[in-house]
Enzyme design. Structure first.
Site, PDB file in Angstrom:
ATOM      1  N   TRP A 130       0.838  -1.211   0.000  1.00 26.76           N
ATOM      2  CA  TRP A 130       0.000   0.000   0.000  1.00 26.76           C
ATOM      3  C   TRP A 130       0.873   1.262   0.000  1.00 26.76           C
ATOM      4  CZ3 TRP A 130      -1.497   2.803   4.907  1.00 26.76           C
ATOM      5  CH2 TRP A 130      -2.451   3.808   4.670  1.00 26.76           C
TER       6      TRP A 130
ATOM      7  N   TYR B 244      -4.759  -0.282  -4.621  1.00 26.30           N
ATOM      8  CA  TYR B 244      -3.432   0.291  -4.356  1.00 26.30           C
ATOM      9  C   TYR B 244      -2.846   0.880  -5.641  1.00 26.30           C
ATOM     10  CZ  TYR B 244      -3.566  -2.243   0.131  1.00 26.30           C
ATOM     11  OH  TYR B 244      -3.912  -2.736   1.372  1.00 26.30           O
TER      12      TYR B 244
ATOM     13  N   SER C 136     -11.605  -7.867   5.547  1.00 31.38           N
ATOM     14  CA  SER C 136     -10.709  -6.832   6.072  1.00 31.38           C
ATOM     15  C   SER C 136     -11.523  -5.759   6.778  1.00 31.38           C
ATOM     16  CB  SER C 136      -9.873  -6.217   4.945  1.00 31.38           C
ATOM     17  OG  SER C 136      -9.015  -5.229   5.467  1.00 31.38           O
TER      18      SER C 136
ATOM     19  N   GLN D 223      -8.221  -9.250   8.066  1.00 29.08           N
ATOM     20  CA  GLN D 223      -7.089  -8.310   7.992  1.00 29.08           C
ATOM     21  C   GLN D 223      -7.477  -6.966   8.616  1.00 29.08           C
ATOM     22  OE1 GLN D 223      -4.400  -6.062   4.628  1.00 29.08           O
ATOM     23  NE2 GLN D 223      -4.692  -8.237   4.374  1.00 29.08           N
TER      24      GLN D 223
ATOM     25  N   PRO E 208       1.369  -2.476  11.219  1.00 28.49           N
ATOM     26  CA  PRO E 208       1.865  -2.983  12.516  1.00 28.49           C
ATOM     27  C   PRO E 208       2.781  -1.979  13.209  1.00 28.49           C
ATOM     28  CG  PRO E 208       3.021  -4.057  10.701  1.00 28.49           C
ATOM     29  CD  PRO E 208       1.889  -3.269  10.085  1.00 28.49           C
TER      30      PRO E 208
ATOM     31  N   LYS F 102      11.208   6.758  14.059  1.00 24.75           N
ATOM     32  CA  LYS F 102      11.758   7.749  13.123  1.00 24.75           C
ATOM     33  C   LYS F 102      11.212   9.153  13.357  1.00 24.75           C
ATOM     34  CE  LYS F 102      10.634   7.181   8.715  1.00 24.75           C
ATOM     35  NZ  LYS F 102      10.518   6.311   7.525  1.00 24.75           N
TER      36      LYS F 102
ATOM     37  N   ARG G  44       6.644   9.098   5.385  1.00 23.16           N
ATOM     38  CA  ARG G  44       5.189   9.108   5.193  1.00 23.16           C
ATOM     39  C   ARG G  44       4.557  10.253   5.991  1.00 23.16           C
ATOM     40  NH1 ARG G  44       1.746   3.582   5.751  1.00 23.16           N
ATOM     41  NH2 ARG G  44       3.348   2.860   4.315  1.00 23.16           N
TER      42      ARG G  44
ATOM     43  N   GLY H 294       5.095  -2.610   5.784  1.00 19.20           N
ATOM     44  CA  GLY H 294       5.313  -1.763   4.617  1.00 19.20           C
ATOM     45  C   GLY H 294       6.786  -1.369   4.637  1.00 19.20           C
TER      46      GLY H 294
ATOM     47  N   ASN I 273      13.378  -5.138   9.846  1.00 19.01           N
ATOM     48  CA  ASN I 273      12.106  -5.583  10.435  1.00 19.01           C
ATOM     49  C   ASN I 273      11.966  -7.100  10.531  1.00 19.01           C
ATOM     50  OD1 ASN I 273      11.705  -2.858  10.485  1.00 19.01           O
ATOM     51  ND2 ASN I 273      10.028  -2.813   9.023  1.00 19.01           N
TER      52      ASN I 273
HETATM   53  N1  LIG Z   1      -6.598  -4.018   4.557  1.00 19.72           N
HETATM   54  C1  LIG Z   1      -6.454  -2.726   4.669  1.00 19.72           C
HETATM   55  O1  LIG Z   1      -7.410  -1.951   4.694  1.00 19.72           O
HETATM   56  C2  LIG Z   1      -5.058  -2.163   4.753  1.00 19.72           C
HETATM   57  C3  LIG Z   1      -4.854  -0.827   5.138  1.00 19.72           C
HETATM   58  C4  LIG Z   1      -3.529  -0.369   5.225  1.00 19.72           C
HETATM   59  C5  LIG Z   1      -2.484  -1.231   4.912  1.00 19.72           C
HETATM   60  N2  LIG Z   1      -2.734  -2.527   4.530  1.00 19.72           N
HETATM   61  C6  LIG Z   1      -1.639  -3.483   4.205  1.00 19.72           C
HETATM   62  O2  LIG Z   1      -0.709  -3.504   5.267  1.00 19.72           O
HETATM   63  C7  LIG Z   1       0.585  -3.157   4.763  1.00 19.72           C
HETATM   64  C8  LIG Z   1       1.391  -2.462   5.813  1.00 19.72           C
HETATM   65  O3  LIG Z   1       0.761  -1.249   6.202  1.00 19.72           O
HETATM   66  P1  LIG Z   1       1.645   0.024   6.493  1.00 19.72           P
HETATM   67  O4  LIG Z   1       2.468   0.343   5.291  1.00 19.72           O
HETATM   68  O5  LIG Z   1       0.786   1.071   7.069  1.00 19.72           O
HETATM   69  O6  LIG Z   1       2.618  -0.624   7.622  1.00 19.72           O
HETATM   70  P2  LIG Z   1       3.694  -0.093   8.643  1.00 19.72           P
HETATM   71  O7  LIG Z   1       4.703  -1.192   8.679  1.00 19.72           O
HETATM   72  O8  LIG Z   1       3.014   0.268   9.912  1.00 19.72           O
HETATM   73  O9  LIG Z   1       4.325   1.244   8.028  1.00 19.72           O
HETATM   74  C9  LIG Z   1       5.199   1.139   6.938  1.00 19.72           C
HETATM   75  C10 LIG Z   1       5.992   2.422   6.751  1.00 19.72           C
HETATM   76  O10 LIG Z   1       6.759   2.730   7.924  1.00 19.72           O
HETATM   77  C11 LIG Z   1       8.073   3.134   7.545  1.00 19.72           C
HETATM   78  N3  LIG Z   1       9.009   2.117   8.009  1.00 19.72           N
HETATM   79  C12 LIG Z   1       8.805   0.758   8.097  1.00 19.72           C
HETATM   80  N4  LIG Z   1       9.875   0.145   8.615  1.00 19.72           N
HETATM   81  C13 LIG Z   1      10.785   1.095   8.875  1.00 19.72           C
HETATM   82  C14 LIG Z   1      12.086   1.094   9.451  1.00 19.72           C
HETATM   83  N5  LIG Z   1      12.650  -0.039   9.859  1.00 19.72           N
HETATM   84  N6  LIG Z   1      12.722   2.290   9.584  1.00 19.72           N
HETATM   85  C15 LIG Z   1      12.158   3.448   9.204  1.00 19.72           C
HETATM   86  N7  LIG Z   1      10.935   3.523   8.652  1.00 19.72           N
HETATM   87  C16 LIG Z   1      10.240   2.363   8.485  1.00 19.72           C
HETATM   88  C17 LIG Z   1       8.055   3.286   6.032  1.00 19.72           C
HETATM   89  O11 LIG Z   1       7.508   4.573   5.696  1.00 19.72           O
HETATM   90  P3  LIG Z   1       8.343   5.824   5.115  1.00 19.72           P
HETATM   91  O12 LIG Z   1       9.757   5.368   4.910  1.00 19.72           O
HETATM   92  O13 LIG Z   1       7.645   6.203   3.865  1.00 19.72           O
HETATM   93  O14 LIG Z   1       8.211   6.873   6.181  1.00 19.72           O
HETATM   94  C18 LIG Z   1       7.024   2.248   5.644  1.00 19.72           C
HETATM   95  O15 LIG Z   1       6.470   2.432   4.378  1.00 19.72           O
HETATM   96  C19 LIG Z   1       0.269  -2.328   3.540  1.00 19.72           C
HETATM   97  O16 LIG Z   1       1.362  -2.232   2.675  1.00 19.72           O
HETATM   98  C20 LIG Z   1      -0.891  -3.070   2.956  1.00 19.72           C
HETATM   99  O17 LIG Z   1      -0.455  -4.206   2.238  1.00 19.72           O
HETATM  100  C21 LIG Z   1      -3.997  -2.998   4.468  1.00 19.72           C
END
Ligand SMILES: NC(=O)c1ccc[n+]([C@@H]2O[C@H](COP(=O)([O-])OP(=O)(O)OC[C@H]3O[C@@H](n4cnc5c(N)ncnc54)[C@H](OP(=O)(O)O)[C@@H]3O)[C@@H](O)[C@H]2O)c1
Length: 333
Positions: free
Chosen positions: A21, A54, A153, A179, A209, A218, A228, A281, A291
């Site tokens: 996403w 997406y 979801s 989900q 998560p 961060k 983000r 993500g 991660n």
């Molecule tokens: N079913 C649904 O309605 C729904 C809704 C939302 C998401 N999803 C799914 O869940 C997945 C994960 O959601 P999310 O992207 O919100 O998850 P997240 O893991 O909470 O956030 C991911 C973002 O955090 C930052 N990040 C992650 N690890 C990092 C690290 N080690 N160091 C520094 N920054 C880090 C990056 O953003 P930046 O680098 O851009 O700052 C990354 O894109 C999505 O990709 C999608 O497949 C589903």
């Protein structure tokens, strides 16, 4: 990497899996997205989560290009997509009605360049389509081999009970996985959904998560350029002094364990056996490398209590995440 069964199904996925996403077909160059998938696979991730909505099909296209590479063995990868959100102004081009689901999965399979997906998620509950219609069409998809399993979801506990009752009644395949959003700050599923879904034999692949990056630490000293949080007002707003204070205390706990905050946040999710996978993500491969190490971290009871002492939050519906109001204003009836 460790693998977990998705609920009571026989499907096994990596407990840390890759989400697409905002990043795939969006904020990330396609080349970097491909590096992210390769890094994920090298580190044992076997599940890639996507959705029709997406980047309006863009995320699926990027995955499809990667899948088309000679070195990739499609059969080793678990791929999901989702249907629900409107993709045009057409009155039938959204929701969980038969017409939309049939045309959406065709587009998804075409973009992915595969003849089946492994899990098809109903991306939200559709209050305008009889649930039985949805169960019947998804069952048809499973029987025709277009998807192997299906999931929901952000459905409520009552909706999960109803959908299982209908599937039982008509002898259709029930959803095997829910989900929802789940992280240290958003724990609403602990109230009821976790128990109900588990009793129904469902697993959880949880999203955001790391609270979209907040729990990586961060933002502890400000908003990094290009993050983000620098793009989305909604994320910025969540950086209240109270949240920042909690984040800084969580950073201290992580440091005392010699792990990063991301690893702490993910290991905290994986403490629950109901979880099949946390969907991470990533906007660069390094995020994945950091991660996935959470799979090796086990938090003992003292640490879990210490974390509770910092969070001091009870599972409750977050204001921004009450499913019934979550999307109604965006959908035309
Ligand atoms: N079913 C649904 O309605 C729904 C809704 C939302 C998401 N999803 C799914 O869940 C997945 C994960 O959601 P999310 O992207 O919100 O998850 P997240 O893991 O909470 O956030 C991911 C973002 O955090 C930052 N990040 C992650 N690890 C990092 C690290 N080690 N160091 C520094 N920054 C880090 C990056 O953003 P930046 O680098 O851009 O700052 C990354 O894109 C999505 O990709 C999608 O497949 C589903």
């Amino acid at each position: 990497m460790k693998y977990r069964r998705v609920g009571k199904s026989g499907l096994k996925i990596s407990e840390l899996s890759l989400g697409t996403w905002l990043t795939f077909g969006g904020t990330m160059e396609d080349e970097v997205a491909e590096q992210c998938i390769n890094t994920a696979i090298e580190n044992g991730i076997n599940f890639i989560d996507s959705a029709e909505i997406y980047a309006r099909g863009g995320a699926e296209k990027v995955i499809g290009e990667w899948l088309a590479e000679e070195t990739v063995d499609r059969n080793k990868i678990v791929i999901s997509s989702k249907v629900f959100w409107p993709t045009s102004d057409n009155v039938n081009d959204w929701g969980l009605n038969r017409k939309n689901i049939m045309s959406a999965i065709e587009g998804t399979l075409e973009r992915l360049g595969t003849d089946h997906i492994d899990i098809y998620f109903m991306h939200r509950f559709d209050y305008t389509t009889p649930l039985r219609e949805t169960v019947e069409v998804v069952d048809d998809l499973i029987r025709s081999g277009m998807t192997h399993y299906w999931g929901t979801s952000a459905w409520t506990a009552a909706q999960l009970e109803r959908v299982h009752a209908i599937a039982r009644e008509i002898g259709a395949h029930p959803p095997i996985v829910e989900q929802p959003m789940y992280n240290m700050f958003f724990r609403h599923i602990e109230l009821e959904i976790m128990r109900v879904a588990t009793d129904l034999g469902m697993g959880f692949t949880v999203f955001s998560p790391l609270a979209q990056g907040l729990l990586t630490g961060k933002y502890n000293e400000g908003i990094p350029e290009g993050s983000r949080g620098s793009r989305f007002e909604s994320l910025k707003k969540r950086l209240t002094p109270e949240t920042l204070a909690k984040l800084k205390k969580l950073a201290e706990i992580a440091e005392s364990l010699d792990i990063t905050m991301s690893q702490l946040g993910l290991a905290w999710i994986l403490r629950r056996p109901e979880i099949s996978a946390a969907l991470i993500g990533a906007s660069r491969p390094e995020h994945i490398i950091e991660n996935v190490k959470a799979s090796d971290v086990k938090l003992n009871n003292n640490v879990l209590e210490e974390i509770e002492g910092v969070l001091k939050n009870k599972p409750a519906w977050p204001e921004t995440y009450e499913p019934n109001i979550y999307y109604e204003d965006r959908i035309r009836y």
